[in-house]
Design an enzyme around this catalytic site. Structure first.
Site, mmCIF file in Angstrom:
data_model
loop_
_atom_site.group_PDB
_atom_site.id
_atom_site.type_symbol
_atom_site.label_atom_id
_atom_site.label_comp_id
_atom_site.label_asym_id
_atom_site.label_seq_id
_atom_site.Cartn_x
_atom_site.Cartn_y
_atom_site.Cartn_z
ATOM 1 N N ARG A 1 2.939 -67.356 33.909
ATOM 2 C CA ARG A 1 1.591 -67.891 33.661
ATOM 3 C C ARG A 1 1.455 -68.422 32.237
ATOM 4 O O ARG A 1 0.887 -69.488 32.020
ATOM 5 C CB ARG A 1 0.535 -66.807 33.917
ATOM 6 C CG ARG A 1 0.384 -66.497 35.386
ATOM 7 C CD ARG A 1 -0.312 -65.203 35.607
ATOM 8 N NE ARG A 1 0.535 -64.069 35.229
ATOM 9 C CZ ARG A 1 0.307 -62.817 35.581
ATOM 10 N NH1 ARG A 1 -0.749 -62.515 36.285
ATOM 11 N NH2 ARG A 1 1.130 -61.844 35.232
ATOM 12 N N ARG B 1 13.854 -44.796 46.690
ATOM 13 C CA ARG B 1 14.548 -46.038 46.363
ATOM 14 C C ARG B 1 15.735 -45.666 45.492
ATOM 15 O O ARG B 1 15.575 -44.998 44.464
ATOM 16 C CB ARG B 1 13.608 -46.963 45.583
ATOM 17 C CG ARG B 1 14.321 -48.212 45.210
ATOM 18 C CD ARG B 1 13.641 -48.954 44.118
ATOM 19 N NE ARG B 1 14.434 -50.115 43.784
ATOM 20 C CZ ARG B 1 14.408 -50.713 42.612
ATOM 21 N NH1 ARG B 1 13.603 -50.275 41.672
ATOM 22 N NH2 ARG B 1 15.172 -51.751 42.372
ATOM 23 N N GLU C 1 8.394 -53.466 49.490
ATOM 24 C CA GLU C 1 9.587 -52.624 49.569
ATOM 25 C C GLU C 1 9.223 -51.194 49.965
ATOM 26 O O GLU C 1 9.970 -50.531 50.675
ATOM 27 C CB GLU C 1 10.315 -52.632 48.222
ATOM 28 C CG GLU C 1 11.013 -53.962 47.975
ATOM 29 C CD GLU C 1 11.268 -54.247 46.516
ATOM 30 O OE1 GLU C 1 10.289 -54.543 45.793
ATOM 31 O OE2 GLU C 1 12.428 -54.177 46.085
ATOM 32 N N ARG D 1 16.421 -62.087 31.723
ATOM 33 C CA ARG D 1 17.876 -62.067 31.927
ATOM 34 C C ARG D 1 18.417 -63.488 32.013
ATOM 35 O O ARG D 1 17.767 -64.375 32.567
ATOM 36 C CB ARG D 1 18.241 -61.326 33.215
ATOM 37 C CG ARG D 1 17.941 -59.854 33.174
ATOM 38 C CD ARG D 1 18.581 -59.164 34.376
ATOM 39 N NE ARG D 1 18.038 -57.830 34.536
ATOM 40 C CZ ARG D 1 17.449 -57.386 35.645
ATOM 41 N NH1 ARG D 1 17.351 -58.164 36.708
ATOM 42 N NH2 ARG D 1 16.980 -56.161 35.708
ATOM 43 N N ASN E 1 9.917 -43.931 43.759
ATOM 44 C CA ASN E 1 10.787 -44.843 43.023
ATOM 45 C C ASN E 1 10.842 -44.344 41.580
ATOM 46 O O ASN E 1 9.906 -44.544 40.811
ATOM 47 C CB ASN E 1 10.193 -46.264 43.098
ATOM 48 C CG ASN E 1 11.039 -47.286 42.364
ATOM 49 O OD1 ASN E 1 12.037 -46.939 41.711
ATOM 50 N ND2 ASN E 1 10.645 -48.541 42.454
ATOM 51 N N ASN F 1 10.179 -60.692 37.967
ATOM 52 C CA ASN F 1 10.750 -60.639 36.629
ATOM 53 C C ASN F 1 12.267 -60.649 36.728
ATOM 54 O O ASN F 1 12.943 -61.366 36.012
ATOM 55 C CB ASN F 1 10.266 -59.372 35.938
ATOM 56 C CG ASN F 1 9.683 -59.692 34.603
ATOM 57 O OD1 ASN F 1 10.055 -60.694 33.978
ATOM 58 N ND2 ASN F 1 8.773 -58.872 34.162
ATOM 59 N N HIS G 1 18.070 -56.063 45.164
ATOM 60 C CA HIS G 1 16.828 -56.514 45.836
ATOM 61 C C HIS G 1 16.991 -56.524 47.357
ATOM 62 O O HIS G 1 16.244 -57.212 48.052
ATOM 63 C CB HIS G 1 16.437 -57.960 45.436
ATOM 64 C CG HIS G 1 15.871 -58.099 44.065
ATOM 65 N ND1 HIS G 1 16.040 -59.252 43.330
ATOM 66 C CD2 HIS G 1 15.121 -57.278 43.314
ATOM 67 C CE1 HIS G 1 15.426 -59.115 42.162
ATOM 68 N NE2 HIS G 1 14.855 -57.923 42.128
ATOM 69 N N GLY H 1 7.519 -66.080 43.144
ATOM 70 C CA GLY H 1 7.673 -66.733 44.453
ATOM 71 C C GLY H 1 6.389 -66.690 45.269
ATOM 72 O O GLY H 1 6.057 -67.640 45.977
ATOM 73 N N ASP I 1 6.523 -64.388 30.926
ATOM 74 C CA ASP I 1 5.513 -64.464 31.986
ATOM 75 C C ASP I 1 5.283 -65.922 32.371
ATOM 76 O O ASP I 1 4.926 -66.755 31.534
ATOM 77 C CB ASP I 1 4.212 -63.821 31.496
ATOM 78 C CG ASP I 1 3.253 -63.577 32.644
ATOM 79 O OD1 ASP I 1 2.901 -64.554 33.346
ATOM 80 O OD2 ASP I 1 2.868 -62.419 32.841
#
Ligand code: ADP
Length: 424
Positions: free
Chosen positions: A292, A99, A392, A249, A16, A219, A188, A340, A290
């Protein structure tokens, strides 16, 4: 090459390539087992770095890495390192999977790379100017360094090529689609394909009679409606900027805002940078992208953090509602990606208003499961909610194995296993 179980196996190198980075993973197929992975960073900068991990084994190399060719040569050195390496000779690599972000409207599945495929990826550079060039660089150097090894391109956009025109067309003059190929492509795709297949396998369901909504919340974040194993709509669009509120974004906006801000002195370059890198959770909270950090700030009473989290969850719910309307019936809701998979509180925030759609979360189970794979809905919930860690790299290795070596009959025969593709 023969594995410990006596079964013929192939080692697949998954690459990737980003503009200044190269991520890699070596996966033994058909065992679906990673031997180890690594990351080369700061390619082209003064001081580059390679970090490779395989269980307890760790390898760190720091040196100047001028380009992707040198990066791949360094990867070969690290993979075959006598003490910390993963393989004894580079000849053990039987296939390479790349990828590739954009396959335009040409590729609806992964393909074996040849000159035509390279030309097509080049053609789609104008649609993905930041991503396709480094992906191409990776392909070119891999063909140079390992010329005899079959190479496969796995596109982020491919899974969404099954979207019907009413989902991929924007309400713009037709010539923008005809002349400039402006349409929804979606991204994705490899992750949505992997987690939806894994969710079906986990719940012993078949794609032909199962409708899913898959939420990849990392992210970058996107949500996809899947019917009969095929993407019928997805939230990212012409670029990955559309759809959900993400880490940095903006997601969906009134397009007139862009012109309004240009009239107030911003350049389009500045605005694109703000929309991609300074908006989303970071922009709304002014604290962090983030989850968290925002969760702990919200717990301490920070109002901006609370609003950012609520806006994030609200946007995901809105898409779930829209996709539920179009799927007519929903059987499964899948969560993956850093947020998620790990963010049980965010999953709770998203699901606590969805009972009217038959999405009934078991809040205790959801918290208990945390980041582990499994079902987090009530037994009586019409929609099964599942958490699936995405992989992935594994999906890419599966595609290479399938295309270059014909796949594995044993896996294909097992009817509950759909990871090799959605055969009907
Ligand atoms: P990328 O899109 O860059 O691959 P990831 O899928 O790794 O991103 O997701 C990054 C997001 O996951 C961050 O917002 C981070 O806060 C969130 N995340 C990671 N671990 C946890 C955790 N344990 N709890 C909550 N959120 C987490």
């Amino acid at each position: 090459m023969v594995g410990l179980d006596g079964k013929e196996c192939k080692l697949i190198l998954v690459l990737n390539c980003g503009s200044s980075s190269l991520k890699y993973d070596v996966i033994r197929m058909p065992h679906r087992q990673s031997l180890g992975k690594g990351l080369v960073e700061r390619i082209g900068e003064e001081k580059g770095m390679l970090e490779q991990k395989a269980g307890e084994k760790k390898l760190l190399i720091e040196q100047h890495i001028s380009d992707h060719k040198e990066a791949l040569e360094l990867v070969v050195r690290a993979l075959t390192d006598t003490d910390e390496g993963l393989i004894s000779s580079i000849d053990e690599i039987a296939g390479i999977g790349h990828r590739v972000v954009h396959g335009g409207d040409k590729y609806a599945s992964s393909v074996t790379i040849d000159e035509d495929v390279i030309a097509a990826i080049e053609e789609f550079v104008e649609l993905a100017p930041l991503h396709n060039p480094p992906n191409l660089a990776g392909i070119r150097v891999a063909r140079e360094v390992l010329p005899k090894v079959p190479q496969v391109a796995v596109f982020d956009t491919a899974f969404h090529q099954t979207m019907p025109p009413h989902a991929y067309l924007y309400g713009l003059p037709r010539k923008f689609y005809d002349e400039f190929k402006i349409r929804r492509y979606g991204f994705h795709g490899t992750s949505h394909r992997f987690v939806s297949a894994r969710a079906l396998q986990l719940c012993r369901r078949h794609p032909t009679n199962t409708n899913l909504i898959s939420c990849h919340l990392g992210n970058g974040a996107s949500i996809t409606a899947i019917a009969h194993g095929r993407s019928i709509d997805t939230s990212m669009g012409f670029t990955p900027l559309e759809g959900l509120i993400m880490g940095t974004r903006s997601g969906d906006l009134d397009p007139a805002i862009f012109a309004y801000l240009i009239d107030r002195g911003y350049t389009s370059k500045e605005l694109i940078n703000i929309l991609n890198k300074k908006s989303g959770l970071l922009g709304l909270s002014g604290i962090s992208n983030d989850l968290r950090d925002l969760e702990s700030e919200a717990e301490n009473g920070n109002q901006l953090a609370k609003e950012a989290l609520n806006a994030y969850a609200y946007r995901v719910r809105k898409y779930i509602g829209a996709y539920a309307a179009n799927l007519v019936k929903v059987d499964m809701l899948v969560f993956t990606g850093g947020i998620g998979q790990n963010g049980w509180r965010m999953r709770e925030r998203i699901c606590h208003r969805l009972e009217n759609l038959g999405i009934c979360m078991d809040f205790r189970l959801n918290k208990e499961k945390g980041c582990k794979e499994g079902v987090v809905s009530e037994a009586y919930s019409p929609v099964t909610i599942v958490v699936i860690p995405t992989n992935e790299e594994l999906q890419i290795a599966i595609d290479v194995y399938e295309l270059a070596f014909g796949g594995d009959d044993e896996y294909r025969r097992r009817s509950s296993d759909h990871l090799v593709g959605f055969e009907e």
